[in-house]
Design an enzyme around this catalytic site. Structure first.
Site, PDB file in Angstrom:
ATOM      1  CG  ASP A   2     -38.492  12.242  -6.281  1.00 36.12           C
ATOM      2  OD1 ASP A   2     -38.920  12.274  -5.100  1.00 36.12           O
ATOM      3  OD2 ASP A   2     -38.785  11.332  -7.073  1.00 36.12           O
TER       4      ASP A   2
ATOM      5  CB  CYS B   7     -37.468   9.109  -4.754  1.00 42.05           C
ATOM      6  SG  CYS B   7     -37.032   7.368  -4.919  1.00 42.05           S
TER       7      CYS B   7
ATOM      8  CB  THR C 106     -40.495   3.294  -4.659  1.00 41.64           C
ATOM      9  OG1 THR C 106     -39.473   3.594  -5.618  1.00 41.64           O
ATOM     10  CG2 THR C 106     -41.876   3.365  -5.281  1.00 41.64           C
TER      11      THR C 106
ATOM     12  CG  HIS D 125     -25.399  -7.694   8.792  1.00 44.78           C
ATOM     13  ND1 HIS D 125     -26.369  -8.664   8.731  1.00 44.78           N
ATOM     14  CD2 HIS D 125     -24.991  -7.652  10.088  1.00 44.78           C
ATOM     15  CE1 HIS D 125     -26.536  -9.193   9.932  1.00 44.78           C
ATOM     16  NE2 HIS D 125     -25.713  -8.593  10.774  1.00 44.78           N
TER      17      HIS D 125
ATOM     18  CG  HIS E 292     -21.097  -8.502   8.561  1.00 48.96           C
ATOM     19  ND1 HIS E 292     -22.051  -9.300   7.979  1.00 48.96           N
ATOM     20  CD2 HIS E 292     -21.279  -8.603   9.896  1.00 48.96           C
ATOM     21  CE1 HIS E 292     -22.785  -9.862   8.919  1.00 48.96           C
ATOM     22  NE2 HIS E 292     -22.334  -9.461  10.090  1.00 48.96           N
TER      23      HIS E 292
END
Length: 162
Positions: A16, A73, A75, A106, A141
């Site tokens: 963004d 973006c 955050t 993982h 995993h």
């Protein structure tokens, strides 16, 4: 660390407005590393809605048109919320190389999400490099990653719909 980078591989990248400038730097870095980069947008710092860019990238990864992709973006959270709604997408927000490497080792993360407002250009490049070059360990995993995807019959059997 085993190098699993695949020069020539097509990697879609999208952001963004908050991630635009860092996306441009990473787009160039990926191209310099030999990747075929698909820039889904945005193409400026003008205000945009992150889902408009996360949906097409996540759909490509979900449908197998791309093995992995990169989202940015402010955050990283909004992009990860959208991407993780798609079957087979495991989008990981990574703020340092160790988190990126563990997301690969993982969780077999196939979408890297960067919090552009909280990482430097130098750190972002190191995070990207760690994510590109760290293989999935599989083993113990593998079963955990398999449990991420649930079909409706599994949801019905557990009594939960989500």
């Amino acid at each position: 660390m085993v190098d699993v980078a695949k020069p020539g591989e097509r990697i879609p990248i999208a952001s963004d407005h908050a991630g635009f400038e860092l996306k441009e730097r990473l787009r160039l870095a990926l191209a310099e590393m030999g990747y075929e980069v698909e820039d889904i947008g945005t193409h400026s710092t003008a205000s945009t809605d992150y889902p408009d860019y996360a949906h097409p990238l996540a759909q490509e990864v979900s449908e197998g048109q791309a093995a992995r992709g990169v989202l940015l973006c402010g955050t990283g959270l909004g992009m990860s919320y959208v991407a993780n709604r798609y079957p087979g997408v495991r989008a990981a927000v990574a703020w340092n190389p160790d988190v990126a490497a563990l997301a690969r080792k993982h969780n077999d993360a196939n979408v890297l999400v960067l919090p552009a407002r909280f990482v430097s250009d130098e750190d972002a490049l190191a995070i990207l490099q760690a994510w590109l070059t760290t293989p999935f360990e599989g083993g113990r995993h593998q079963g955990r990653v398999a449990k991420i995807e649930r079909d409706e019959s599994e949801a019905d059997a557990s009594g939960s719909t989500t």
